[in-house]
Design a protein around this motif. Structure first.
Motif, PDB file in Angstrom:
ATOM      1  N   SER A  64       0.822  -1.219   0.000  1.00  0.00           N
ATOM      2  CA  SER A  64       0.000   0.000   0.000  1.00  0.00           C
ATOM      3  C   SER A  64       0.854   1.266   0.000  1.00  0.00           C
ATOM      4  O   SER A  64       0.366   2.352   0.288  1.00  0.00           O
ATOM      5  CB  SER A  64      -0.921   0.007   1.228  1.00  0.00           C
ATOM      6  OG  SER A  64      -1.774  -1.106   1.205  1.00  0.00           O
ATOM      7  N   TRP A  67      -9.807  10.172  -1.812  1.00  0.00           N
ATOM      8  CA  TRP A  67      -9.673   9.706  -0.423  1.00  0.00           C
ATOM      9  C   TRP A  67     -10.555   8.489  -0.141  1.00  0.00           C
ATOM     10  O   TRP A  67     -10.098   7.489   0.414  1.00  0.00           O
ATOM     11  CB  TRP A  67     -10.005  10.852   0.530  1.00  0.00           C
ATOM     12  CG  TRP A  67     -10.147  10.420   1.964  1.00  0.00           C
ATOM     13  CD1 TRP A  67     -11.246   9.880   2.576  1.00  0.00           C
ATOM     14  CD2 TRP A  67      -9.129  10.457   2.969  1.00  0.00           C
ATOM     15  NE1 TRP A  67     -10.983   9.590   3.885  1.00  0.00           N
ATOM     16  CE2 TRP A  67      -9.685   9.936   4.167  1.00  0.00           C
ATOM     17  CE3 TRP A  67      -7.800  10.886   2.972  1.00  0.00           C
ATOM     18  CZ2 TRP A  67      -8.961   9.834   5.346  1.00  0.00           C
ATOM     19  CZ3 TRP A  67      -7.085  10.788   4.159  1.00  0.00           C
ATOM     20  CH2 TRP A  67      -7.654  10.269   5.324  1.00  0.00           C
ATOM     21  N   ASP A  68     -11.831   8.575  -0.518  1.00  0.00           N
ATOM     22  CA  ASP A  68     -12.765   7.486  -0.206  1.00  0.00           C
ATOM     23  C   ASP A  68     -12.332   6.181  -0.857  1.00  0.00           C
ATOM     24  O   ASP A  68     -12.491   5.096  -0.273  1.00  0.00           O
ATOM     25  CB  ASP A  68     -14.193   7.842  -0.661  1.00  0.00           C
ATOM     26  CG  ASP A  68     -14.813   8.916   0.224  1.00  0.00           C
ATOM     27  OD1 ASP A  68     -14.305   9.112   1.349  1.00  0.00           O
ATOM     28  OD2 ASP A  68     -15.793   9.560  -0.204  1.00  0.00           O
ATOM     29  N   TYR A  69     -11.777   6.282  -2.069  1.00  0.00           N
ATOM     30  CA  TYR A  69     -11.339   5.064  -2.748  1.00  0.00           C
ATOM     31  C   TYR A  69     -10.115   4.465  -2.049  1.00  0.00           C
ATOM     32  O   TYR A  69     -10.034   3.254  -1.838  1.00  0.00           O
ATOM     33  CB  TYR A  69     -11.010   5.364  -4.212  1.00  0.00           C
ATOM     34  CG  TYR A  69     -10.635   4.117  -4.991  1.00  0.00           C
ATOM     35  CD1 TYR A  69     -11.575   3.122  -5.251  1.00  0.00           C
ATOM     36  CD2 TYR A  69      -9.328   3.921  -5.435  1.00  0.00           C
ATOM     37  CE1 TYR A  69     -11.233   1.971  -5.937  1.00  0.00           C
ATOM     38  CE2 TYR A  69      -8.969   2.778  -6.123  1.00  0.00           C
ATOM     39  CZ  TYR A  69      -9.938   1.802  -6.380  1.00  0.00           C
ATOM     40  OH  TYR A  69      -9.587   0.659  -7.046  1.00  0.00           O
ATOM     41  N   LYS A 119      -9.366   4.842   1.075  1.00  0.00           N
ATOM     42  CA  LYS A 119      -9.848   4.295   2.347  1.00  0.00           C
ATOM     43  C   LYS A 119     -10.469   2.914   2.150  1.00  0.00           C
ATOM     44  O   LYS A 119     -10.262   2.004   2.954  1.00  0.00           O
ATOM     45  CB  LYS A 119     -10.849   5.242   2.990  1.00  0.00           C
ATOM     46  CG  LYS A 119     -11.263   4.795   4.390  1.00  0.00           C
ATOM     47  CD  LYS A 119     -12.224   5.762   5.047  1.00  0.00           C
ATOM     48  CE  LYS A 119     -12.568   5.261   6.450  1.00  0.00           C
ATOM     49  NZ  LYS A 119     -13.578   6.129   7.096  1.00  0.00           N
ATOM     50  N   SER A 120     -11.215   2.757   1.064  1.00  0.00           N
ATOM     51  CA  SER A 120     -11.863   1.460   0.811  1.00  0.00           C
ATOM     52  C   SER A 120     -10.840   0.364   0.515  1.00  0.00           C
ATOM     53  O   SER A 120     -11.078  -0.814   0.755  1.00  0.00           O
ATOM     54  CB  SER A 120     -12.849   1.575  -0.358  1.00  0.00           C
ATOM     55  OG  SER A 120     -12.149   1.734  -1.595  1.00  0.00           O
ATOM     56  N   GLY A 155      -7.950   0.994   4.168  1.00  0.00           N
ATOM     57  CA  GLY A 155      -8.426   1.497   5.465  1.00  0.00           C
ATOM     58  C   GLY A 155      -8.538   0.478   6.577  1.00  0.00           C
ATOM     59  O   GLY A 155      -8.566   0.855   7.753  1.00  0.00           O
ATOM     60  N   ASN A 156      -8.607  -0.819   6.243  1.00  0.00           N
ATOM     61  CA  ASN A 156      -8.764  -1.797   7.328  1.00  0.00           C
ATOM     62  C   ASN A 156      -7.452  -2.118   8.035  1.00  0.00           C
ATOM     63  O   ASN A 156      -7.455  -2.783   9.063  1.00  0.00           O
ATOM     64  CB  ASN A 156      -9.418  -3.093   6.806  1.00  0.00           C
ATOM     65  CG  ASN A 156      -8.539  -3.833   5.821  1.00  0.00           C
ATOM     66  OD1 ASN A 156      -7.764  -3.217   5.108  1.00  0.00           O
ATOM     67  ND2 ASN A 156      -8.648  -5.147   5.786  1.00  0.00           N
ATOM     68  N   ASP A 188      -3.880   3.872   7.974  1.00  0.00           N
ATOM     69  CA  ASP A 188      -4.511   5.186   7.858  1.00  0.00           C
ATOM     70  C   ASP A 188      -4.359   5.673   6.411  1.00  0.00           C
ATOM     71  O   ASP A 188      -3.230   5.790   5.917  1.00  0.00           O
ATOM     72  CB  ASP A 188      -3.816   6.150   8.823  1.00  0.00           C
ATOM     73  CG  ASP A 188      -4.406   7.556   8.780  1.00  0.00           C
ATOM     74  OD1 ASP A 188      -5.296   7.812   7.941  1.00  0.00           O
ATOM     75  OD2 ASP A 188      -3.957   8.407   9.566  1.00  0.00           O
ATOM     76  N   PRO A 189      -5.468   5.954   5.717  1.00  0.00           N
ATOM     77  CA  PRO A 189      -5.376   6.400   4.311  1.00  0.00           C
ATOM     78  C   PRO A 189      -4.480   7.627   4.129  1.00  0.00           C
ATOM     79  O   PRO A 189      -3.844   7.776   3.090  1.00  0.00           O
ATOM     80  CB  PRO A 189      -6.826   6.722   3.942  1.00  0.00           C
ATOM     81  CG  PRO A 189      -7.657   5.920   4.893  1.00  0.00           C
ATOM     82  CD  PRO A 189      -6.860   5.851   6.166  1.00  0.00           C
ATOM     83  N   GLN A 190      -4.412   8.490   5.160  1.00  0.00           N
ATOM     84  CA  GLN A 190      -3.574   9.678   5.053  1.00  0.00           C
ATOM     85  C   GLN A 190      -2.114   9.299   4.841  1.00  0.00           C
ATOM     86  O   GLN A 190      -1.372   9.997   4.153  1.00  0.00           O
ATOM     87  CB  GLN A 190      -3.714  10.546   6.314  1.00  0.00           C
ATOM     88  CG  GLN A 190      -2.928  11.857   6.265  1.00  0.00           C
ATOM     89  CD  GLN A 190      -3.317  12.738   5.079  1.00  0.00           C
ATOM     90  OE1 GLN A 190      -4.506  12.964   4.819  1.00  0.00           O
ATOM     91  NE2 GLN A 190      -2.333  13.237   4.335  1.00  0.00           N
ATOM     92  N   TYR A 250      -0.997   6.920   3.078  1.00  0.00           N
ATOM     93  CA  TYR A 250      -0.805   6.661   1.641  1.00  0.00           C
ATOM     94  C   TYR A 250      -0.392   7.960   0.936  1.00  0.00           C
ATOM     95  O   TYR A 250       0.566   7.975   0.151  1.00  0.00           O
ATOM     96  CB  TYR A 250      -2.083   6.095   1.017  1.00  0.00           C
ATOM     97  CG  TYR A 250      -2.077   6.089  -0.488  1.00  0.00           C
ATOM     98  CD1 TYR A 250      -1.504   5.040  -1.199  1.00  0.00           C
ATOM     99  CD2 TYR A 250      -2.612   7.164  -1.221  1.00  0.00           C
ATOM    100  CE1 TYR A 250      -1.476   5.038  -2.591  1.00  0.00           C
ATOM    101  CE2 TYR A 250      -2.587   7.175  -2.610  1.00  0.00           C
ATOM    102  CZ  TYR A 250      -2.021   6.109  -3.285  1.00  0.00           C
ATOM    103  OH  TYR A 250      -1.991   6.125  -4.663  1.00  0.00           O
TER     104      TYR A 250
END
Length: 424
Positions: free
Chosen positions: A60, A70-72, A74-75, A78-79, A82-84, A86
């Motif tokens: 990742s 962002w939402d993509y 996170k999907s 995100g599990n 932290d997407p940030q 990335y």
């Protein structure tokens, strides 16, 4: 102190002792309040315990810039991340990697295992390490086993921070001396670049000094330990037949582990006593040969091959056993005997294993001495006083071998290394 760690496995998704050791070691290290560990693995699954460290999935970490929402992100990550992070990592891509095959996030895919293209994955992992080392803040780098040495070297070159490598095994152990020159060169290169080399036993330390020509002053023995049993494991009630004894081998069925000596010793025991059953749990390239050998010795009816075990299954097998045996030809350490002794199982180990350096409440034989091995198995299965002594004293001994003590020793080596490198 901030540590950037490179590993290849992390529970609950493990394929061998490396993942178990990585978990115990980091948890023991994290007992110290100011210790911050960032642990990089090729492919996390999302169910790893991140309560005491931060995991970065190398699958990742972008190496090619992609304009993604962002939402993509996170999907997708995100599990377990932290997407940030990335986006923060994306700002530190250091070269044009458009020629490489990346996914829609600009990341390299990893199997999270030991695939046929393992050397390609090791190289890709080291490329990604360059992005991580440019973005993360850390004081020292710690690389586990040869698979991550190139990543550690790259991180050192990028950051100028000291490199510690952890030798869990060498190719001399895995190959009975028939060393793969490519693997050897990766191992030696890692050792040459390391500021400190930690070895899981004195046995391994001597191999590093004499086979890889390393300065003894930078090579240290740090024995492994064992994690306390969870309540779920403690509550396992074994199913036992009081009229039979179970003797268990649990590990990779490869030449390093000496499975043929186990089968030969079993044949000798069964000539003296028929109330014993033998279990060879695991998988490996010698499994079919061992099935044939058991048949040739006429003991197939007393021999069981349940296949690869993981997690709770391991402890169910151990708790159902009356004797645990590890006849390894060359075992850098060997955590499984400690796990068996934790479960109050009398244990036999080869003198050629690293754990023999710290265990005394078990029986030790040479891996090739099938007569001594058979005598030990027969004695434990026949004499209740010996069985009870090894069961009770073995558990008492292993309960004192904890990862927290290992963590304190590693912390001391970190500080010594930083001081030697003028970073403290």
């Amino acid at each position: 102190m901030k540590v950037l760690m490179f590993g290849w496995e992390f529970p609950p998704h493990i394929l061998g002792g490396l993942g178990t050791a990585s978990y115990g070691l980091t948890k023991g290290l994290a007992q110290q309040e100011d210790m911050q560990i960032t642990f990089c693995i090729p492919k996390p699954w999302g169910d790893e315990d991140q309560s005491f460290l931060k995991i970065i999935g190398m699958n990742s970490v972008p190496i090619v810039w992609r304009d993604v929402q962002w939402d993509y992100v996170k999907s997708r990550v995100g599990n377990y991340m932290d997407p940030q992070l990335y986006y923060d990592l994306r700002d530190h891509i250091y070269a044009d990697f458009n020629y490489m095959h990346t996914n829609d996030l600009g990341c390299l895919e990893f199997s999270g295992r030991y695939p046929d293209n393992l050397h390609e994955e090791i190289n890709n992992y080291s490329i990604v390490a360059g992005v991580v080392a440019r973005q993360q803040e850390f004081d020292i780098i710690h690389s586990h086993d040869w698979l991550t040495y190139p990543a550690g070297i790259h991180a050192k070159q990028v950051s100028g921070k000291p490199l510690v490598i952890h030798v869990h095994a060498t190719d001399f152990d895995r190959s009975r001396g028939n060393v793969n020159p490519t693997v050897y060169s990766i191992e030696k290169n890692g050792m040459d670049h390391a500021d400190c080399i930690m070895c899981v036993s004195e046995l391994t330390r001597q191999t590093v000094i004499h086979k890889y020509y390393q300065d003894p002053r930078k090579v240290f023995t740090v024995h492994n330990a064992v994690s306390p049993l969870s309540k779920e494991i403690q509550d396992i009630v074994p199913r036992k037949n009081p009229k039979e004894k179970i003797v268990t081998f649990l590990g990779r069925i490869t030449m390093q582990k000496g499975p043929e000596y186990f089968v030969e010793a079993a044949a000798m025991v069964l000539r003296r006593a028929r109330h014993v059953r033998f279990v060879m749990a695991g998988s490996g390239d010698m499994m079919n040969a061992m099935i044939r050998l058991a048949a040739e010795r006429g003991i197939a009816d007393r021999f069981h091959f349940p296949g690869f075990m993981r997690g709770k299954q391991v402890y169910e097998v151990l708790k159902a056993s009356d004797v645990y045996i590890m006849p390894s030809v060359s075992e850098p350490f060997g955590i499984s005997p400690l796990e068996a002794m934790q479960c109050s199982v009398p244990t036999i180990i080869s003198k050629q294993s690293g754990c023999a350096e710290i265990l005394s409440k078990c029986i030790k034989t040479d891996y090739w001495d099938i007569h001594a091995m058979a005598d030990a198995i027969h004695a434990i299965c026949t004499y209740p006083a010996l069985y009870e002594y090894l069961r009770d004293e073995g558990k008492k001994e292993v309960d004192g071998i904890v990862w927290e003590k290992v963590g304190v020793k590693i912390r001391g080596l970190y500080e010594q290394t930083l001081k030697n490198c003028g970073k403290l």
